[in-house]
Motif scaffolding. Structure first.
Motif, PDB file in Angstrom:
ATOM      1  N   ASN A   2       0.953  -1.053  -0.017  1.00  0.00           N
ATOM      2  CA  ASN A   2      -0.010  -0.077  -0.058  1.00  0.00           C
ATOM      3  C   ASN A   2       0.987   1.237  -0.146  1.00  0.00           C
ATOM      4  N   GLY A   3       1.040   1.900  -1.094  1.00  0.00           N
ATOM      5  CA  GLY A   3       1.989   3.091  -1.259  1.00  0.00           C
ATOM      6  C   GLY A   3       1.443   3.869  -2.165  1.00  0.00           C
ATOM      7  N   ALA A   4       2.183   4.966  -2.566  1.00  0.00           N
ATOM      8  CA  ALA A   4       1.824   5.821  -3.635  1.00  0.00           C
ATOM      9  C   ALA A   4       2.410   5.468  -4.839  1.00  0.00           C
ATOM     10  N   ALA A   5       1.911   6.054  -5.933  1.00  0.00           N
ATOM     11  CA  ALA A   5       2.430   5.641  -7.258  1.00  0.00           C
ATOM     12  C   ALA A   5       3.753   5.727  -7.544  1.00  0.00           C
ATOM     13  N   MET A   6       4.481   6.706  -6.826  1.00  0.00           N
ATOM     14  CA  MET A   6       5.781   6.690  -7.099  1.00  0.00           C
ATOM     15  C   MET A   6       6.445   5.748  -6.044  1.00  0.00           C
ATOM     16  N   THR A   7       6.013   4.916  -5.378  1.00  0.00           N
ATOM     17  CA  THR A   7       6.797   4.258  -4.236  1.00  0.00           C
ATOM     18  C   THR A   7       7.878   3.454  -5.041  1.00  0.00           C
ATOM     19  N   ILE A   8       9.181   3.285  -4.157  1.00  0.00           N
ATOM     20  CA  ILE A   8      10.186   2.747  -4.592  1.00  0.00           C
ATOM     21  C   ILE A   8      10.639   1.640  -3.257  1.00  0.00           C
ATOM     22  N   PHE A   9      11.451   0.729  -3.722  1.00  0.00           N
ATOM     23  CA  PHE A   9      11.969  -0.075  -2.798  1.00  0.00           C
ATOM     24  C   PHE A   9      13.364  -0.346  -3.230  1.00  0.00           C
ATOM     25  N   ASP A  10      14.221  -0.386  -2.085  1.00  0.00           N
ATOM     26  CA  ASP A  10      15.493  -0.872  -2.189  1.00  0.00           C
ATOM     27  C   ASP A  10      15.693  -2.117  -1.603  1.00  0.00           C
ATOM     28  N   VAL A  11      16.301  -3.074  -2.518  1.00  0.00           N
ATOM     29  CA  VAL A  11      16.373  -4.470  -2.222  1.00  0.00           C
ATOM     30  C   VAL A  11      18.015  -4.951  -1.882  1.00  0.00           C
ATOM     31  N   ARG A  12      18.208  -5.527  -0.929  1.00  0.00           N
ATOM     32  CA  ARG A  12      19.680  -6.023  -0.617  1.00  0.00           C
ATOM     33  C   ARG A  12      19.687  -7.101   0.436  1.00  0.00           C
ATOM     34  N   ILE A  13      20.553  -7.886   0.334  1.00  0.00           N
ATOM     35  CA  ILE A  13      20.833  -9.327   0.941  1.00  0.00           C
ATOM     36  C   ILE A  13      22.056  -9.127   1.976  1.00  0.00           C
ATOM     37  N   PRO A  14      22.135  -8.562   3.036  1.00  0.00           N
ATOM     38  CA  PRO A  14      23.728  -8.332   3.805  1.00  0.00           C
ATOM     39  C   PRO A  14      24.673  -9.399   3.473  1.00  0.00           C
ATOM     40  N   GLY A  15      25.513  -8.929   3.204  1.00  0.00           N
ATOM     41  CA  GLY A  15      26.691  -9.801   2.982  1.00  0.00           C
ATOM     42  C   GLY A  15      27.111 -10.773   1.701  1.00  0.00           C
ATOM     43  N   LEU A  16      25.897 -10.492   0.785  1.00  0.00           N
ATOM     44  CA  LEU A  16      25.793 -11.301  -0.396  1.00  0.00           C
ATOM     45  C   LEU A  16      25.521 -10.210  -1.790  1.00  0.00           C
ATOM     46  N   VAL A  31      23.912  -8.759 -14.427  1.00  0.00           N
ATOM     47  CA  VAL A  31      24.351  -7.357 -13.668  1.00  0.00           C
ATOM     48  C   VAL A  31      24.731  -7.977 -12.210  1.00  0.00           C
ATOM     49  N   THR A  32      25.907  -7.775 -11.570  1.00  0.00           N
ATOM     50  CA  THR A  32      26.013  -7.995 -10.083  1.00  0.00           C
ATOM     51  C   THR A  32      25.977  -6.822  -9.368  1.00  0.00           C
ATOM     52  N   VAL A  33      25.075  -7.073  -8.307  1.00  0.00           N
ATOM     53  CA  VAL A  33      25.195  -5.681  -7.657  1.00  0.00           C
ATOM     54  C   VAL A  33      24.899  -6.034  -6.247  1.00  0.00           C
ATOM     55  N   ASP A  34      25.113  -4.820  -5.216  1.00  0.00           N
ATOM     56  CA  ASP A  34      24.943  -5.271  -3.742  1.00  0.00           C
ATOM     57  C   ASP A  34      23.391  -4.804  -3.380  1.00  0.00           C
ATOM     58  N   GLU A  35      22.816  -4.094  -4.322  1.00  0.00           N
ATOM     59  CA  GLU A  35      21.720  -3.609  -3.942  1.00  0.00           C
ATOM     60  C   GLU A  35      20.907  -2.985  -5.251  1.00  0.00           C
ATOM     61  N   PHE A  36      19.503  -3.255  -5.263  1.00  0.00           N
ATOM     62  CA  PHE A  36      19.089  -2.625  -6.522  1.00  0.00           C
ATOM     63  C   PHE A  36      17.556  -2.050  -5.983  1.00  0.00           C
ATOM     64  N   ARG A  37      17.143  -1.157  -6.981  1.00  0.00           N
ATOM     65  CA  ARG A  37      15.837  -0.255  -6.531  1.00  0.00           C
ATOM     66  C   ARG A  37      14.717  -0.836  -7.421  1.00  0.00           C
ATOM     67  N   ILE A  38      13.711  -1.010  -7.044  1.00  0.00           N
ATOM     68  CA  ILE A  38      12.401  -1.466  -7.714  1.00  0.00           C
ATOM     69  C   ILE A  38      11.431  -0.793  -7.526  1.00  0.00           C
ATOM     70  N   GLY A  39      10.674  -0.371  -8.489  1.00  0.00           N
ATOM     71  CA  GLY A  39       9.431   0.439  -8.589  1.00  0.00           C
ATOM     72  C   GLY A  39       8.203  -0.286  -8.417  1.00  0.00           C
ATOM     73  N   THR A  40       7.046   0.118  -8.659  1.00  0.00           N
ATOM     74  CA  THR A  40       5.737  -0.373  -8.620  1.00  0.00           C
ATOM     75  C   THR A  40       5.504  -0.876 -10.047  1.00  0.00           C
ATOM     76  N   ALA A  41       4.991  -2.256 -10.020  1.00  0.00           N
ATOM     77  CA  ALA A  41       4.777  -2.958 -11.173  1.00  0.00           C
ATOM     78  C   ALA A  41       5.945  -3.491 -12.163  1.00  0.00           C
ATOM     79  N   GLU A  42       7.047  -3.665 -11.290  1.00  0.00           N
ATOM     80  CA  GLU A  42       8.396  -4.137 -12.077  1.00  0.00           C
ATOM     81  C   GLU A  42       8.548  -5.295 -11.415  1.00  0.00           C
ATOM     82  N   THR A  43       9.252  -6.193 -12.215  1.00  0.00           N
ATOM     83  CA  THR A  43       9.650  -7.675 -11.913  1.00  0.00           C
ATOM     84  C   THR A  43      10.863  -7.772 -12.083  1.00  0.00           C
ATOM     85  N   TYR A  44      11.953  -8.207 -11.089  1.00  0.00           N
ATOM     86  CA  TYR A  44      13.123  -8.709 -11.457  1.00  0.00           C
ATOM     87  C   TYR A  44      13.480  -9.903 -10.894  1.00  0.00           C
TER      88      TYR A  44
END
Length: 205
Positions: A2-16, A31-44
């Protein structure tokens, strides 16, 4: 979520580290990353490898559900009567603080009125309004009167109120010595007003 249309989330797994291999169902150059950002209606699609070389894969999709918007209006004061409160939001679940569940509620007494609206997806909004219903003075000068004598007293009652007679007097009572129509407007401390009229005929004794 439940968020606004512009809500974003930062996803990370500590140490991996994470390797993103697909976005919105389309394969991409890993692409190898420590963290990535995902917005509404996106799939990774993400592959995670731990320090022992063990591999795991997961998919996350963020779905945006619009929250309801509830507005009962500004706090309201009126003289007598009722106020119709409307939560709008047809098709959603509505709960008032008196446990009723209709879209509208008639407020007939002074008090605070609260409503909670819940969408089928579980998104919630609330609003509160304070309704003050003040009493109107009761003014009764009596029935039209034929009086034998020289004068007659009219009493508007409602001690402590303000009075405006058509004789320009401003007291609770007046003495009338001539035939005619007399009326008074009475205003109480809550600024609520009422009016009454009487026809007086004075006959010589």
């Amino acid at each position: 979520i439940n968020g606004a249309a512009m809500t974003i989330f930062d996803v990370r797994i500590p140490g991996l580290k994470m390797t993103v291999v697909a976005a919105d169902g389309q394969n991409i150059q890993p692409v190898t990353v420590d963290e990535f950002r995902i917005g509404t209606a996106e799939t990774y699609d993400v592959i995670v490898t731990d320090v022992n070389g063990c591999v795991g894969k997961d998919t996350i999709m963020i779905t945006y559900n619009a929250a309801p918007s509830v507005n009962l209006g500004n706090d309201t004061t009126l003289c007598s009567g009722t106020v119709l409160l409307d939560a709008a939001n047809v098709g959603n679940t509505i709960l008032w603080n008196d446990a009723s569940s209709n879209q509208t509620l008639t407020a007939s007494i002074t008090g605070q009125y609260d409503v909670t609206v819940t969408t089928p997806q579980g998104c919630v909004d609330q609003d509160t309004i304070m309704v003050t219903i003040n009493p109107v003075p009761v003014v009764n000068l009596g029935n039209d009167t034929l009086f034998c004598g020289t004068s007659m007293m009219l009493d508007a009652g409602n001690a402590g109120a303000s009075y405006a007679w058509n004789t320009v007097e401003t007291t609770q009572t007046i003495n009338v010595s001539g035939s005619g129509q007399y009326f008074v407007t009475v205003t109480n401390v809550q600024n609520c007003s009422a009016k009454d009229t009487i026809n007086v005929t004075i006959a010589p004794a």
